[in-house]
Design an enzyme around this catalytic site. Structure first.
Site, short mmCIF file in Angstrom:
data_model
loop_
_atom_site.label_atom_id
_atom_site.label_comp_id
_atom_site.label_asym_id
_atom_site.label_seq_id
_atom_site.Cartn_x
_atom_site.Cartn_y
_atom_site.Cartn_z
N CYS A 252 11.78 10.57 10.09
CA CYS A 252 11.72 10.00 11.44
C CYS A 252 13.09 9.97 12.09
CB CYS A 252 11.14 8.60 11.38
SG CYS A 252 11.98 7.50 10.23
N GLU B 154 8.91 0.51 11.55
CA GLU B 154 9.87 1.62 11.60
C GLU B 154 9.06 2.87 11.83
OE1 GLU B 154 11.56 4.69 10.83
OE2 GLU B 154 12.25 4.12 8.83
N GLY C 219 5.79 4.35 9.51
CA GLY C 219 4.75 5.31 9.85
C GLY C 219 4.92 5.86 11.25
N SER C 220 3.86 6.42 11.77
CA SER C 220 3.89 7.06 13.08
C SER C 220 3.72 6.03 14.19
CB SER C 220 2.76 8.09 13.18
OG SER C 220 1.50 7.44 13.18
N VAL C 221 4.02 6.44 15.41
CA VAL C 221 3.84 5.55 16.56
C VAL C 221 2.37 5.16 16.74
CG1 VAL C 221 4.03 5.39 19.07
CG2 VAL C 221 5.94 6.31 17.73
N LYS D 98 0.86 -1.18 0.00
CA LYS D 98 0.00 0.00 0.00
C LYS D 98 0.90 1.23 0.00
CE LYS D 98 -2.44 2.03 3.42
NZ LYS D 98 -2.44 3.48 3.06
N THR E 154 0.08 4.84 14.50
CA THR E 154 -0.24 3.87 13.45
C THR E 154 0.41 2.53 13.76
OG1 THR E 154 -0.38 5.65 11.83
CG2 THR E 154 -0.17 3.42 10.98
N GLY E 155 1.64 2.55 14.27
CA GLY E 155 2.32 1.31 14.64
C GLY E 155 1.56 0.54 15.71
N GLU F 247 7.21 14.24 18.68
CA GLU F 247 7.69 14.31 17.31
C GLU F 247 6.83 15.30 16.52
OE1 GLU F 247 9.15 11.31 13.80
OE2 GLU F 247 7.23 10.86 14.75
#
Length: 484
Positions: free
Chosen positions: A286, A251, A229-231, A178, A233-234, A387
């Site tokens: 990041c 990551e 992606g972002s935290v 994606k 989203t993780g 962040e």
């Protein structure tokens, strides 16, 4: 300049063919730098993901059974396609992502080099023998997992799309990728260029939003998922993946520290601080060292020089080779960065330079924020802990080494750390204490193929760009043969 080459196909690619989204959804691609409308791009949903995953599953057995060398040859051909179309792809990537053309040229090189790297490692998915005496043979083999899902980010759209297929494909998996929803055009164009290169179903592309990504992660026929992606989203990916007990590679974000010791040369460390912030990308990285911890003895001189150096970053047309600073990906992201800047001021940080939105090449258009430096930042301020993902540098003064390391480590992130000193013993000591997955000494910014990249704490799980990434997309099987 030559006109930008846009993809002819704007749909979804799976099973070796282009498809319209089953629900007919689409979104407009808008330049973050100029506001120009680049046209509609298909948006896939859960049913489209089902179709792509089914195609990848069907293709898996034949791809798995190819020799590693044969799989590597496919990857090398894809790498060559990137190199043969480098300028075209970089200009398209710059136009849609807002990042400068010069930086996007390097991104194409990185993607091609990564495919070549994993092509060369394809035969390293080796097992081992376990001695159990003369009456038995016991050994392990590494096997591919099956269908791998990868979700990539908007700050390096083509680089992530191209590079992150390398390890799973080399290991014998098929992939469903994606691309970045905000900037999919370069991925679509690359897919056009390699159409027919891989066997049908081996590489599949489904552009989509949160629903499509969630469905990919939770699908029972997807064996593993990788996310950049972002935290938040993780965390969502881990939660969804847990339902089918599948491994994840994450990551995620960073609030990375650069620690400048008193023995370094002013000009050298000032340039290192600027390089580490990735101002060319508008700070959208990041790995950016967005907290500069500068020793009191050199603090004022370094700060003054950094303020001078950031004047070189000027917004412009991202497709122009002379442009030095790109746009933020969206108006929402611009406003988010400006909110953090307002918060920094309200909490007592001293604004040294920047702090405002800027016009781009088209007056009144573009999501640009000036390179921003705050001084007199304390460790508990919001801009020192969260962040921002924008061109905002927080400068913190320190005097005691233990205090500096406590400040550096006292955040939820742990992706990178940069240490600047001419004292080799101190460099080793601080590098060992840094709670980060990737540490530079007298450097900030670059990655090195073969050197594991990844975070600790909330910055992620797993290591990429190395042999470990390849092996992560395999599983070990033990085989015991009784001879007696």
């Amino acid at each position: 300049m030559d006109p930008i080459t846009f993809p002819t196909e704007r749909g979804l690619f799976y099973g070796g063919q282009w498809h319209a989204p089953l629900q007919g959804d689409s979104r407009r691609s808008i330049s973050p730098a100029t506001g120009e409308d680049f046209g509609a791009v298909a948006i896939g949903g859960p049913e489209d993901m089902d179709a792509a995953i089914a195609a990848a599953r069907t293709a898996f057995p034949a791809w798995r059974d190819l020799t590693p060398r044969a799989r590597g040859l496919y990857l090398r051909q894809a790498a060559q396609v990137l190199r043969d179309n480098k300028t075209e792809l970089a200009r398209l990537d710059a136009a849609e992502s807002g990042n400068p053309f010069a930086a996007m040229l390097k991104d194409v090189d990185i993607a091609a080099d990564s495919l070549d790297y994993f092509a060369g490692l394809a035969a390293e998915t080796k097992g081992e023998s376990i001695p159990l005496g003369p009456d038995a043979v016991n050994f392990t083999v590494r096997e591919p997992l099956g269908v791998v899902g990868r979700i990539v980010a908007f700050n390096h759209p083509l680089m992530f799309f191209g590079a992150k297929m390398g390890a799973p494909l080399a290991a014998g998996n098929t992939v469903v990728i994606k691309p970045a929803e905000q900037a999919p055009l370069s991925s679509l164009r690359f897919m056009e260029l390699i159409e027919g290169l891989f066997p049908p179903g081996v590489v599949n592309l489904v552009n989509g939003g949160v629903d499509a990504g969630r469905h990919l992660v939770g699908h029972a026929d997807v064996a593993m998922v990788g996310l950049i992606g972002s935290v938040p989203t993780g965390r969502a990916v881990m939660s969804t993946a847990a339902r089918t007990i599948k491994p994840v590679m994450l990551e995620l974000g960073g609030k990375n520290a650069l620690i400048a010791c008193p023995d370094v040369e002013i000009e050298t460390v000032a340039r290192g601080i600027v390089a580490g912030m990735n101002f060319a990308w508008g700070g959208q990285s990041c790995g950016s060292t967005s907290r500069a911890l500068i020793h009191a003895d050199i603090h004022d001189a370094v700060l003054d020089r950094v303020a001078e150096l950031v004047e070189a970053f000027v917004p412009g047309d991202p497709t122009d080779p002379a442009t030095t600073m790109g746009a933020l990906i969206s108006a929402d992201q611009r406003d988010r960065v400006l909110h953090y800047i307002a918060t920094g001021k309200a909490e007592g940080a001293r604004l040294v330079t920047g702090g405002q939105a800027l016009d781009g090449p088209v007056p009144g258009q573009g999501n640009f924020v000036a390179p921003t430096i705050f001084a007199d930042v304390t460790p508990q301020m919001t801009i020192a802990r969260e962040e921002i993902f924008g061109p905002v540098l927080s400068v913190i003064r320190w005097q005691d080494e233990d205090e500096a390391m406590r400040i550096a480590n006292d955040v939820e992130y742990g992706l990178t750390c940069s240490i600047w000193t001419r004292d080799l013993v101190r460099a080793h000591r601080l590098a060992r204490k840094a709670e980060a997955g990737f540490v530079w000494v007298n450097k900030a910014g670059p990655h090195f193929l073969g050197a594991p990249f990844g975070g600790v704490k909330q910055s992620g799980i797993g290591r990429e760009e190395c042999l470990g990434e390849l092996l992560a997309f395999t599983r070990e099987k033990n085989i015991h043969i009784a001879l007696a």
